[in-house]
Design an enzyme around this catalytic site. Sequence first.
Site, PDB file in Angstrom:
ATOM      1  N   LYS A   1     -13.527  65.385  25.800  1.00 43.91           N
ATOM      2  CA  LYS A   1     -13.465  65.502  24.247  1.00 43.91           C
ATOM      3  C   LYS A   1     -13.198  64.068  23.554  1.00 43.91           C
ATOM      4  CE  LYS A   1     -10.132  67.375  21.782  1.00 43.91           C
ATOM      5  NZ  LYS A   1      -9.500  66.754  20.980  1.00 43.91           N
ATOM      6  N   ASN A   2     -12.026  63.679  23.887  1.00 47.69           N
ATOM      7  CA  ASN A   2     -11.468  62.610  23.405  1.00 47.69           C
ATOM      8  C   ASN A   2     -12.270  61.228  24.061  1.00 47.69           C
ATOM      9  OD1 ASN A   2      -9.972  64.212  22.183  1.00 47.69           O
ATOM     10  ND2 ASN A   2      -7.968  63.592  23.306  1.00 47.69           N
TER      11      ASN A   2
ATOM     12  N   CYS B   1      -1.746  67.523  10.492  1.00 51.81           N
ATOM     13  CA  CYS B   1      -1.961  68.773  11.144  1.00 51.81           C
ATOM     14  C   CYS B   1      -0.511  69.317  11.605  1.00 51.81           C
ATOM     15  CB  CYS B   1      -2.958  68.488  12.198  1.00 51.81           C
ATOM     16  SG  CYS B   1      -2.406  67.750  13.589  1.00 51.81           S
TER      17      CYS B   1
ATOM     18  N   ARG C   1       0.383  62.565  11.259  1.00 47.45           N
ATOM     19  CA  ARG C   1      -0.890  61.674  11.630  1.00 47.45           C
ATOM     20  C   ARG C   1      -1.165  60.612  10.757  1.00 47.45           C
ATOM     21  NH1 ARG C   1      -3.307  65.476  15.567  1.00 47.45           N
ATOM     22  NH2 ARG C   1      -4.250  63.741  16.468  1.00 47.45           N
TER      23      ARG C   1
ATOM     24  N   ASP D   1      -0.691  65.717  25.711  1.00 48.52           N
ATOM     25  CA  ASP D   1      -1.852  66.678  25.498  1.00 48.52           C
ATOM     26  C   ASP D   1      -1.629  67.704  26.675  1.00 48.52           C
ATOM     27  OD1 ASP D   1      -4.489  64.676  24.092  1.00 48.52           O
ATOM     28  OD2 ASP D   1      -2.812  65.486  23.466  1.00 48.52           O
TER      29      ASP D   1
ATOM     30  N   ARG E   1     -11.863  74.281  20.218  1.00 52.67           N
ATOM     31  CA  ARG E   1     -12.186  72.876  19.767  1.00 52.67           C
ATOM     32  C   ARG E   1     -12.041  71.668  20.733  1.00 52.67           C
ATOM     33  NH1 ARG E   1      -8.460  70.655  15.113  1.00 52.67           N
ATOM     34  NH2 ARG E   1      -9.556  68.789  15.698  1.00 52.67           N
TER      35      ARG E   1
HETATM   36  C1  EPZ Z   1      -5.366  60.796  20.245  1.00 54.67           C
HETATM   37  O1  EPZ Z   1      -4.981  61.084  18.922  1.00 54.67           O
HETATM   38  C2  EPZ Z   1      -6.025  62.124  20.644  1.00 54.67           C
HETATM   39  N1  EPZ Z   1      -7.050  62.696  19.938  1.00 54.67           N
HETATM   40  C3  EPZ Z   1      -5.046  63.144  20.609  1.00 54.67           C
HETATM   41  O2  EPZ Z   1      -5.435  64.535  21.355  1.00 54.67           O
HETATM   42  C4  EPZ Z   1      -3.564  62.699  21.663  1.00 54.67           C
HETATM   43  O3  EPZ Z   1      -2.638  63.662  21.372  1.00 54.67           O
HETATM   44  C5  EPZ Z   1      -3.143  61.438  21.039  1.00 54.67           C
HETATM   45  O4  EPZ Z   1      -4.067  60.240  20.770  1.00 54.67           O
HETATM   46  C6  EPZ Z   1      -2.119  60.570  21.836  1.00 54.67           C
HETATM   47  O5  EPZ Z   1      -2.670  60.545  23.195  1.00 54.67           O
HETATM   48  C7  EPZ Z   1      -8.202  61.923  20.201  1.00 54.67           C
HETATM   49  O6  EPZ Z   1      -8.499  61.046  20.827  1.00 54.67           O
HETATM   50  C8  EPZ Z   1      -9.571  62.395  19.237  1.00 54.67           C
HETATM   51  P1  EPZ Z   1      -2.713  58.293  18.171  1.00 54.67           P
HETATM   52  P2  EPZ Z   1      -4.665  59.970  17.757  1.00 54.67           P
HETATM   53  O7  EPZ Z   1      -2.773  57.560  17.119  1.00 54.67           O
HETATM   54  O8  EPZ Z   1      -5.382  58.919  18.127  1.00 54.67           O
HETATM   55  C9  EPZ Z   1       1.267  57.344  15.353  1.00 54.67           C
HETATM   56  C10 EPZ Z   1      -5.766  66.625  21.517  1.00 54.67           C
HETATM   57  O9  EPZ Z   1      -5.382  67.648  21.587  1.00 54.67           O
HETATM   58  N2  EPZ Z   1       0.427  56.587  14.552  1.00 54.67           N
HETATM   59  O10 EPZ Z   1      -2.395  57.626  19.437  1.00 54.67           O
HETATM   60  O11 EPZ Z   1      -4.563  60.416  16.684  1.00 54.67           O
HETATM   61  C11 EPZ Z   1       1.130  59.076  15.258  1.00 54.67           C
HETATM   62  O12 EPZ Z   1       1.801  59.694  14.048  1.00 54.67           O
HETATM   63  C12 EPZ Z   1      -5.694  65.628  20.667  1.00 54.67           C
HETATM   64  O13 EPZ Z   1      -6.862  66.292  22.192  1.00 54.67           O
HETATM   65  C13 EPZ Z   1       0.893  56.070  13.362  1.00 54.67           C
HETATM   66  O14 EPZ Z   1       2.081  56.001  13.136  1.00 54.67           O
HETATM   67  O15 EPZ Z   1      -3.123  59.575  18.196  1.00 54.67           O
HETATM   68  C14 EPZ Z   1       1.689  59.382  16.488  1.00 54.67           C
HETATM   69  O16 EPZ Z   1       3.113  59.445  16.613  1.00 54.67           O
HETATM   70  C15 EPZ Z   1      -4.468  65.967  19.699  1.00 54.67           C
HETATM   71  N3  EPZ Z   1       0.016  55.229  12.634  1.00 54.67           N
HETATM   72  C16 EPZ Z   1       1.313  58.050  17.685  1.00 54.67           C
HETATM   73  O17 EPZ Z   1       1.054  57.160  16.622  1.00 54.67           O
HETATM   74  C17 EPZ Z   1      -1.489  55.303  12.883  1.00 54.67           C
HETATM   75  O18 EPZ Z   1      -2.176  54.761  12.160  1.00 54.67           O
HETATM   76  C18 EPZ Z   1       0.110  58.307  18.679  1.00 54.67           C
HETATM   77  O19 EPZ Z   1      -0.923  58.651  17.698  1.00 54.67           O
HETATM   78  C19 EPZ Z   1      -1.919  55.845  14.105  1.00 54.67           C
HETATM   79  C20 EPZ Z   1      -1.069  56.727  14.979  1.00 54.67           C
END
Ligand code: EPZ
Length: 421
Positions: free
Chosen positions: A22-23, A116, A121, A304, A396
């Site tokens: 998915k990702n 969420c 996020r 995840d 999802r």
């Molecule tokens: C991706 O989400 C994945 N989703 C998530 O999978 C996964 O859990 C996550 O990466 C971590 O591996 C997709 O790829 C579509 P991040 P993402 O930005 O990119 C902070 C699932 O279950 N952050 O890597 O949204 C954030 O709050 C989903 O398949 C900021 O502060 O996650 C978090 O604490 C859930 N500012 C950390 O970074 C930003 O601009 C990592 O988040 C962006 C992120």
Amino acid sequence: MECIEITGGRRLCGEVQVSGAKNAALPLIAATLLMPGRHALRNVPRLRDVTTIATLLEGFGVAITRQDETLFLDTRHLRHAEAPYDLVRTMRASILVLGPLLARLGRARVSLPGGCAIGARPVDQHLKGLAAMGAEIALRHGYIEASASRLRGVHFTFDIATVTGTENLLMAAALAEGTTVLENAAREPEVQNLAAGLRRMGCAIEGDGTPRLCIEGRRELRELDIDIIPDRVEAGTLLIAAAITGGTVTVRGCRAEHLGALLEKLEATGARLACGHDGVSVTAPERLRPVDITTLPYPGFPTDLQAQAMALLSLAAGDSVITETVFENRLLHTAELRRMGANIRVDGRTACVRGVPRLEGATVMATDLRASACLVLAGLAAANSTRVLRVYHLDRGYERLDEKLAKLGADIRRVRIPQGY
Ligand code: EPZ
């Protein structure tokens, strides 16, 4: 409305095929916006999130058809570049259209994705990076309004490793003028799959899989034709399903090198593993040993798979400590596991899991995608019957997970229930 009903206690045995990731599919679908053309993405899973992003792109004017596991996208005629709130709020990853729309059209209006269940996020890193590349960014009425005549290459360091943040800037850099260097970039296999796709489109990219990415922007790109990598999170979920039921399962099509951190922890519980060229086999131990887990960005233990691992360790012979470092609120599943008899104490982002001899079936509520998988796994091992509500969370991110588990011997089925149950 549907729920999933499980009668636990069956050992899972046999072979199961993992679906596309998915990702990885979501950013590669977004990347087709970079170039007017006809693109083909292969091994695309049939998931609600894929349907959501496809609906989003169709709203822009993209023509999308599916033939078996291949998605064909015609992005030659984009009508507009607005991602509406009612779609973005159902899937935060919609933010991935921002970079490509801005790079191709010079403008984009994308609803700010809300938070969420698992956390706030934020997308500040996405916006900070695009602004550094010369974009004008304004936040109005809950929308991101971005414009740029032409993005320019930049040397940008992320304040925090972000998967979709890295992906958005990678895509924006593909059409930017000059060279972009991204430091503290995400290293996930899904980011590497996107980089491989951009390379197929004619981009010169170095450093995929490392924290430093270097991208030479192009004025024009080629059409994309690429295979989506196997879903390491689905594969890990299926391996844990075998371990929690005392079974022996082979997950076909997954890549052991994408699952290193999980496989190490599964071995530490006493499970026996065999890694081959076409998948991974696991045989559960008689009694699971406790292990400590701390989630980290790749190649650390994936956030995840944290909830699924907690379900497994709820039945270990001793105490396990699970620490969630990536998201601030990703322990919501502990409350539902406790209702099934698990002995878990939460302190901030750390859960102390004291293994119990058995779990009791119950009616439980999924709060997010991976929490729903955790509750299904717990139901497989629990005595009596478990009902997992809000199964739309599961759909999802998992392609027919209940059917795949049933083929391995689980007593599991979808049941229609009254709306609002
Ligand atoms: C991706 O989400 C994945 N989703 C998530 O999978 C996964 O859990 C996550 O990466 C971590 O591996 C997709 O790829 C579509 P991040 P993402 O930005 O990119 C902070 C699932 O279950 N952050 O890597 O949204 C954030 O709050 C989903 O398949 C900021 O502060 O996650 C978090 O604490 C859930 N500012 C950390 O970074 C930003 O601009 C990592 O988040 C962006 C992120």
